[in-house]
Design a protein around this motif. Structure first.
Motif, PDB file in Angstrom:
ATOM      1  N   ASN A  23      68.973 145.519 -14.144  1.00 24.41           N
ATOM      2  CA  ASN A  23      70.389 145.368 -14.853  1.00 24.41           C
ATOM      3  C   ASN A  23      71.064 144.225 -14.502  1.00 24.41           C
ATOM      4  N   LYS A  24      70.672 143.666 -13.378  1.00 29.91           N
ATOM      5  CA  LYS A  24      71.171 142.481 -13.032  1.00 29.91           C
ATOM      6  C   LYS A  24      70.743 141.464 -13.828  1.00 29.91           C
ATOM      7  N   ILE A  25      69.355 141.333 -13.965  1.00 38.09           N
ATOM      8  CA  ILE A  25      68.554 140.345 -14.496  1.00 38.09           C
ATOM      9  C   ILE A  25      68.979 140.408 -16.183  1.00 38.09           C
ATOM     10  N   GLU A  26      69.194 141.557 -16.601  1.00 41.02           N
ATOM     11  CA  GLU A  26      69.702 141.518 -17.856  1.00 41.02           C
ATOM     12  C   GLU A  26      71.075 140.986 -18.255  1.00 41.02           C
ATOM     13  N   SER A  27      72.095 141.394 -17.365  1.00 39.41           N
ATOM     14  CA  SER A  27      73.408 140.740 -17.217  1.00 39.41           C
ATOM     15  C   SER A  27      73.230 139.137 -17.338  1.00 39.41           C
ATOM     16  N   LYS A  28      72.418 138.627 -16.382  1.00 38.32           N
ATOM     17  CA  LYS A  28      72.495 137.117 -16.221  1.00 38.32           C
ATOM     18  C   LYS A  28      71.819 136.675 -17.632  1.00 38.32           C
ATOM     19  N   LEU A  29      70.972 137.258 -17.898  1.00 42.40           N
ATOM     20  CA  LEU A  29      70.378 136.770 -19.425  1.00 42.40           C
ATOM     21  C   LEU A  29      71.039 136.584 -20.433  1.00 42.40           C
ATOM     22  N   LEU A  64      62.199 133.279 -14.050  1.00 43.38           N
ATOM     23  CA  LEU A  64      62.718 134.541 -13.355  1.00 43.38           C
ATOM     24  C   LEU A  64      61.809 134.739 -12.106  1.00 43.38           C
ATOM     25  N   SER A  65      60.684 134.549 -12.316  1.00 38.97           N
ATOM     26  CA  SER A  65      59.681 134.891 -11.314  1.00 38.97           C
ATOM     27  C   SER A  65      59.543 133.779 -10.277  1.00 38.97           C
ATOM     28  N   SER A  66      59.911 132.779 -10.479  1.00 34.13           N
ATOM     29  CA  SER A  66      59.715 131.468  -9.879  1.00 34.13           C
ATOM     30  C   SER A  66      60.990 131.475  -8.771  1.00 34.13           C
ATOM     31  N   ARG A  67      62.127 132.104  -9.310  1.00 34.26           N
ATOM     32  CA  ARG A  67      63.426 131.957  -8.433  1.00 34.26           C
ATOM     33  C   ARG A  67      63.121 133.385  -7.419  1.00 34.26           C
ATOM     34  N   ILE A  68      62.587 134.516  -7.914  1.00 35.55           N
ATOM     35  CA  ILE A  68      62.363 135.443  -7.103  1.00 35.55           C
ATOM     36  C   ILE A  68      61.256 135.038  -5.726  1.00 35.55           C
ATOM     37  N   SER A  69      59.974 134.219  -6.411  1.00 36.86           N
ATOM     38  CA  SER A  69      59.245 134.018  -5.407  1.00 36.86           C
ATOM     39  C   SER A  69      59.719 132.986  -4.486  1.00 36.86           C
ATOM     40  N   ALA A  70      60.655 132.024  -4.792  1.00 36.00           N
ATOM     41  CA  ALA A  70      61.223 131.025  -3.925  1.00 36.00           C
ATOM     42  C   ALA A  70      62.235 131.799  -2.769  1.00 36.00           C
ATOM     43  N   GLN A  71      62.702 132.767  -3.200  1.00 33.94           N
ATOM     44  CA  GLN A  71      63.514 133.411  -2.181  1.00 33.94           C
ATOM     45  C   GLN A  71      62.714 134.110  -1.135  1.00 33.94           C
ATOM     46  N   SER A 116      62.280 147.413 -11.300  1.00 35.10           N
ATOM     47  CA  SER A 116      63.380 147.449 -10.172  1.00 35.10           C
ATOM     48  C   SER A 116      62.393 148.253  -8.862  1.00 35.10           C
ATOM     49  N   LYS A 117      61.702 148.923  -9.290  1.00 38.49           N
ATOM     50  CA  LYS A 117      60.899 149.767  -8.180  1.00 38.49           C
ATOM     51  C   LYS A 117      59.785 148.853  -7.771  1.00 38.49           C
ATOM     52  N   GLU A 118      59.238 148.119  -8.508  1.00 39.57           N
ATOM     53  CA  GLU A 118      58.200 147.225  -8.041  1.00 39.57           C
ATOM     54  C   GLU A 118      58.673 146.125  -7.173  1.00 39.57           C
ATOM     55  N   LEU A 119      59.954 145.334  -7.427  1.00 32.30           N
ATOM     56  CA  LEU A 119      60.463 144.406  -7.008  1.00 32.30           C
ATOM     57  C   LEU A 119      60.969 145.059  -5.375  1.00 32.30           C
ATOM     58  N   GLU A 146      64.021 148.710 -20.396  1.00 30.71           N
ATOM     59  CA  GLU A 146      63.491 150.031 -20.328  1.00 30.71           C
ATOM     60  C   GLU A 146      63.353 150.594 -18.748  1.00 30.71           C
ATOM     61  N   ASP A 147      63.584 149.721 -17.787  1.00 33.15           N
ATOM     62  CA  ASP A 147      63.898 150.152 -16.415  1.00 33.15           C
ATOM     63  C   ASP A 147      65.385 150.885 -16.181  1.00 33.15           C
ATOM     64  N   LYS A 148      66.494 150.140 -16.236  1.00 35.63           N
ATOM     65  CA  LYS A 148      67.753 150.638 -16.081  1.00 35.63           C
ATOM     66  C   LYS A 148      68.115 150.641 -14.553  1.00 35.63           C
ATOM     67  N   GLY A 149      67.039 150.099 -13.632  1.00 35.51           N
ATOM     68  CA  GLY A 149      67.284 149.968 -12.273  1.00 35.51           C
ATOM     69  C   GLY A 149      68.300 148.900 -12.092  1.00 35.51           C
TER      70      GLY A 149
END
Length: 420
Positions: free
Chosen positions: A54-60, A176-183, A97-100, A47-50
Motif C-alpha cells: 500500500n505504501k509503494i502504491e501510494s508513492k507511485l 523500487l528493488s534497488s532502493r530496498i536493496s540499498a537499505q 508485503s509478506k515476502e519483503l 493484488e496484495d493490499k499489505g
C-alpha cells in the motif's frame, strides 16, 4: 516572359504550391514536432493490499500525478486489455508485503545469529541468549523468496507505446528493488555481516520483475504497422474505382444530373469492386507476402466494409462537387495518415481533436487492428464498425440527394425565376 508573370494563372499556381506546402508541413512536420509521450493510461493493480504494498502504491501514484507525467495510473477494469482501456499494467502480486517482511526478518536473524555465534566461539555467550541464537538460526533456515511485480504490456494497442512501456515499467519496478536493496545492504554493512552467495542474490534483487505481453503483435505483421498499411491499401483500393466508376456513370447518364437509378448502380458496382478488392488484398498480403492474418473471413469482411465506405465518401464528393474538388479527398487522406499511426494520447490537442477525432480512417484502422491482434474480442470493434457504417450510410444518402438538389438548384429554381 513578363506576360507570364503578369498572368493570373501564374500567381494562382504559386498560391496553390504554397497551400500544398503548408498542408503537407502541417500534416507531417508539425505533428512530429508536437508529439509527446505523456498521460499514457496504465493500470496500477495492487493484488496484495499489505502495509508495504500500500505504501509503494501510494508513492507511485504521487510520483506520476503531474499533467506532464508520461504515465497516467488508471483503475483496472474487467476486460480492460481487450477493450483497450490501457496500454499496460503494473501489478503488485499477492504476497508482496509478506515476502519483503520475511526478507527483513531473515536479515535480522542472520545479524543476530552471526553476532551471537561469535560470542559463543569466544565462550562469552550468556545462557539466557542461547535460546535466542537457536531461534535466529531457525529463522535463517526458512526459505525466503523475492517479492513479485508483474508487468503486462497490451502490445496490440500500439507498437511504439508498447515498446516504450516495456522499458519504462520494468525500470520503475527495478528502481523500487534497488532502493530496498540499498537499505538492506546499508544495514548489513553497518553490522559487518557476511552472507552466502545465495543470500546476496536475494539482497541484490529483493523484488523480482516479470514482463508479460498480451494481444501480441505477431512476427509477420510489419513490426506492428500492418493496420496502418492496410488502411492505406483500403483507401487506394477505393480511390481509383471511385473515379473510374464515377466517370463511367456520368458519361452514361441521360442528363448532367445523376438520378436514383444511376446512384444505385454506383452503389452496387462499388460494393462488388470493394469485395473483389478486399479478396485480392488478402491474397497478396497473406499468400504472397506472408502477413499473419488469424481470421481470413473477418479480415476480408472488414476490408470490404472499409473500402466500400471510403468509396462512398470519395464518390459523394465527386457527385456533389465534380472532379475539380477531387484534391479534397487527397487532403483528407494526408491529414489522416499523419495522425493514425500515433497513439491518440501522444498527439497535440490540435491534431487529436481537429483531425484524429473525425477522420474515418482511424475507425477502419481500429477494426483491422482488432482482427490482427485482439483474438479474444474487443468491444471497440463493434463501436468502430458502427461509426464506419453510419459514415457510409450518410455518404450514400448525400449521393442520392445530389442529383435532386442540383437539379432543383440549377434547373427548376432558375426556371421559376425567369417565369416570375
Amino acid at each position: 516572359m513578363f506576360d507570364v508573370i503578369r498572368s493570373k494563372r501564374y500567381w494562382l499556381a504559386l498560391l496553390l504550391v504554397g497551400a500544398i506546402i503548408g498542408i503537407v508541413s502541417f500534416a507531417f512536420i508539425g505533428i512530429r514536432n508536437s508529439v509527446k509521450v505523456k498521460q499514457i493510461p496504465v493500470a496500477l493493480v495492487n493484488e496484495d493490499k499489505g502495509v508495504l504494498s500500500n505504501k509503494i502504491e501510494s508513492k507511485l501514484r504521487k510520483k506520476f500525478n503531474g499533467k506532464d507525467s508520461k504515465i497516467k495510473w488508471v483503475s483496472p477494469q474487467k476486460d480492460g486489455f481487450n477493450d483497450q482501456k490501457y496500454y499496460g499494467a503494473f501489478i503488485i502480486r499477492s504476497g508482496f508485503s509478506k515476502e519483503l517482511q520475511q526478507q527483513n526478518e531473515s536479515l535480522k536473524a542472520q545479524i543476530i545469529s552471526q553476532k551471537l555465534t561469535t560470542l559463543q566461539k569466544k565462550e562469552k555467550l550468556p545462557d539466557s541468549a542461547k535460546s535466542q541464537l537457536l531461534q535466529a538460526k531457525f529463522v535463517t533456515q526458512k526459505p525466503v523468496h523475492p517479492a513479485q511485480i508483474k508487468i503486462s504490456i497490451n502490445q496490440g494497442m500500439n507498437a511504439q507505446i508498447s515498446q516504450l512501456l516495456s522499458q519504462a515499467l520494468p525500470q520503475i519496478a527495478n528502481a523500487l528493488s534497488s532502493r530496498i536493496s540499498a537499505q538492506q545492504q546499508s544495514v548489513l554493512s553497518k553490522n559487518k555481516i557476511n552472507l552466502s552467495a545465495k543470500s546476496w542474490d536475494l539482497v541484490s534483487t529483493p523484488i523480482s520483475v516479470s514482463t508479460h505481453e498480451s494481444n501480441k503483435i505477431e512476427k509477420n505483421t510489419v513490426n506492428g504497422t500492418a493496420p496502418m498499411l492496410l488502411v492505406a491499401l483500403a483507401w487506394f483500393s477505393a480511390l481509383i474505382p471511385s473515379l473510374i466508376l464515377w466517370r463511367e456513370h456520368t458519361k452514361r447518364s441521360a442528363s448532367k444530373f445523376l438520378n436514383a437509378t444511376t446512384i444505385t448502380s454506383q452503389l452496387i458496382t462499388g460494393l462488388v469492386a470493394s469485395i473483389l478488392s478486399a479478396t485480392v488484398a488478402f491474397l497478396f498480403v497473406n499468400v504472397f507476402f506472408n502477413l499473419t492474418i488469424p481470421n481470413p473471413i473477418n479480415f476480408i469482411g472488414l476490408m470490404s466494409i472499409s473500402i466500400f465506405v471510403f468509396y462512398l465518401i470519395i464518390t459523394c464528393v465527386l457527385d456533389w462537387l465534380g472532379f475539380t474538388f477531387y484534391p479534397l479527398v487527397l487532403i483528407v487522406w494526408l491529414l489522416a495518415i499523419s495522425v493514425i499511426s500515433y497513439a491518440p494520447e501522444t498527439l497535440d490537442p490540435l491534431y487529436r481533436k481537429g483531425i484524429y477525432s473525425w477522420v474515418p480512417m482511424r475507425f477502419s484502422m481500429q477494426t483491422l487492428t482488432n482482427t490482427l491482434y485482439f483474438h479474444n474480442g474487443s468491444s471497440t470493434t463493434m463501436s468502430s464498425l458502427l461509426v464506419l457504417l453510419i459514415i457510409g450510410f450518410v455518404a450514400a444518402i448525400l449521393m442520392y440527394s445530389s442529383g435532386y438538389l442540383k437539379h432543383y438548384l440549377f434547373t427548376v429554381r432558375p426556371h421559376r425565376k425567369i417565369n416570375n
